[in-house]
Design an enzyme around this catalytic site. Structure first.
Site: not given
Length: 226
Positions: A9, A57, A150
């Site tokens: 990420e 995220h 995510h």
């Protein structure tokens, strides 16, 4: 055969513009079977977190404020990776960020010969189909109901299951690991050495333009003339 399935990420899409890695999740597999060994870390990016990235995220600068910098975990990460093949979804993206972080530590980039891109594998296996991780999970009946955002380790866990399906499914356990490894190597080598043809010209010729003009002249009271 040892492989590492991993995901990252980041603060954005391009490390060349100053974006940084903020999370990495890695899962060890031996002969396509997870061993339970993982490497997972968050990193302080030494910059702001764009709202768009945080929405993807959920990692805020507040959350990352007490996390280590990448260079503090680089040696541990490289030890975990070893010399295994590195499997990622749209792997060029993750490799670019990993190499950028290593470069800032004065370390060499990861050799691209170790890269296995599951997007490319899926494109060969399912031409014309959707290739996102979510789409592949749906295709293979992999439960992703717990994936509300995510996350590097969660996505690596899902990708590990997808990778098994892309490379032969559960029958890998019947002793076909060597054959599947050869298949993956073949696909990766084919993609790496692919020669892309230049785009073909699509301009109309003088004769075609004249024929088109003559055809338009036969249309009485065309709408575009009013």
């Amino acid at each position: 055969m040892r492989e590492i399935i991993f995901d990252t990420e980041t603060t954005g899409l391009d490390p060349r513009s100053g974006d940084r890695m903020v999370e990495i999740g890695c899962i060890e597999m031996i002969n396509r079977v997870p061993t339970g060994a993982v490497f997972h870390a968050y990193f302080h990016p030494d910059r702001d977190m764009p709202a768009g990235a945080e929405a993807v995220h959920g990692l805020s600068i507040g959350f990352l404020s007490d996390k280590p910098r990448f260079h503090e975990k680089a040696a541990e990460l490289l030890e975990f990776l070893g010399d295994a093949k590195l499997v990622a979804h749209n792997a060029g993206f993750d490799f670019a960020f990993l190499d950028a972080e290593l470069a800032m530590c004065g370390l060499d980039p990861v050799c691209r010969s170790r890269m296995v891109d599951t997007v490319q594998l899926a494109r060969v296996r399912h031409p014309g189909a959707k290739l996102s991780l979510d789409a592949l999970c749906t295709r293979y009946g992999i439960d992703r109901s717990h994936r509300t955002r995510h996350g590097a380790l969660l996505d690596a866990e899902l990708l590990a299951q997808v990778y098994v399906e892309l490379t032969g499914g559960r029958q890998i356990g019947l002793g076909l690991a060597d054959e599947v490894e050869a298949l993956v190597d073949s696909v990766v080598e084919t993609v790496r050495n692919r020669v892309f043809r230049p785009a073909r010209p699509h301009s109309a010729s003088a004769a075609e333009l004249a024929a088109h003009s003559a055809f338009l002249d036969t249309i009485k009271e065309p709408l575009w003339a009013t």
